[in-house]
Design a protein around this motif. Structure first.
Motif, mmCIF file in Angstrom:
data_model
loop_
_atom_site.group_PDB
_atom_site.id
_atom_site.type_symbol
_atom_site.label_atom_id
_atom_site.label_comp_id
_atom_site.label_asym_id
_atom_site.label_seq_id
_atom_site.Cartn_x
_atom_site.Cartn_y
_atom_site.Cartn_z
ATOM 1 N N ARG A 43 28.147 42.407 56.556
ATOM 2 C CA ARG A 43 27.653 41.261 57.329
ATOM 3 C C ARG A 43 27.951 39.949 56.610
ATOM 4 N NH1 ARG A 43 22.114 44.227 57.485
ATOM 5 N NH2 ARG A 43 23.028 46.213 58.055
ATOM 6 N N GLU A 44 27.744 39.950 55.310
ATOM 7 C CA GLU A 44 28.011 38.746 54.515
ATOM 8 C C GLU A 44 29.500 38.393 54.567
ATOM 9 O OE1 GLU A 44 27.328 37.080 49.978
ATOM 10 O OE2 GLU A 44 26.308 38.900 50.621
ATOM 11 N N ARG A 45 30.330 39.401 54.477
ATOM 12 C CA ARG A 45 31.777 39.175 54.528
ATOM 13 C C ARG A 45 32.173 38.557 55.880
ATOM 14 N NH1 ARG A 45 32.766 43.217 51.794
ATOM 15 N NH2 ARG A 45 32.567 44.807 53.399
ATOM 16 N N LYS A 46 31.628 39.108 56.962
ATOM 17 C CA LYS A 46 31.935 38.565 58.282
ATOM 18 C C LYS A 46 31.435 37.131 58.427
ATOM 19 C CE LYS A 46 32.219 42.608 61.231
ATOM 20 N NZ LYS A 46 31.567 43.362 62.312
ATOM 21 N N LEU A 47 30.247 36.879 57.907
ATOM 22 C CA LEU A 47 29.658 35.555 58.049
ATOM 23 C C LEU A 47 30.420 34.499 57.271
ATOM 24 C CD1 LEU A 47 27.310 33.941 59.274
ATOM 25 C CD2 LEU A 47 26.008 34.440 57.210
#
Length: 109
Positions: A43-47
């Protein structure tokens, strides 16, 4: 060098951006929802690295007025902290989400 826990990134004072309390709520929503990835790291990578398009209900003009109202009234260091959330009564959309406190904690506005 020690890594910070996922999602707990420190913002340098020169990297300030509008509506930080609202932005933080959106970030937490993404980090805590498996709809955006199997793990918090996903999720952090996508964000932060791409893969998401986020549209919010925040209105920059409402946000500016909310901040102006708070900072115009709560000006003394002994004043209690204040917050303002403005919603559109027609649909419940959050248009402003502000605090009298400095998000980064370095100084009052």
């Amino acid at each position: 060098m020690r890594a910070l826990p996922s999602g707990a990134t420190r913002q340098p004072t020169d990297a300030r951006y509008p509506a930080p309390f609202f932005v933080e709520k959106v970030k937490k929503f993404v980090f805590n929802s498996p709809r955006f990835g199997a793990t918090v790291a996903d999720r952090e990578r996508k964000l932060f690295q791409g893969g998401l398009t986020i549209e919010t209900t925040l209105d920059p003009k409402w946000q500016q007025e909310a901040e102006r109202a708070l900072h115009g009234i709560l000006v003394d260091p002994s004043d209690p902290p204040g917050a303002l959330v403005a919603t559109d009564p027609r649909n419940g959309h959050v248009r402003a989400y502000a605090s009298s406190q400095d998000f980064w904690g370095t100084s009052p506005y």
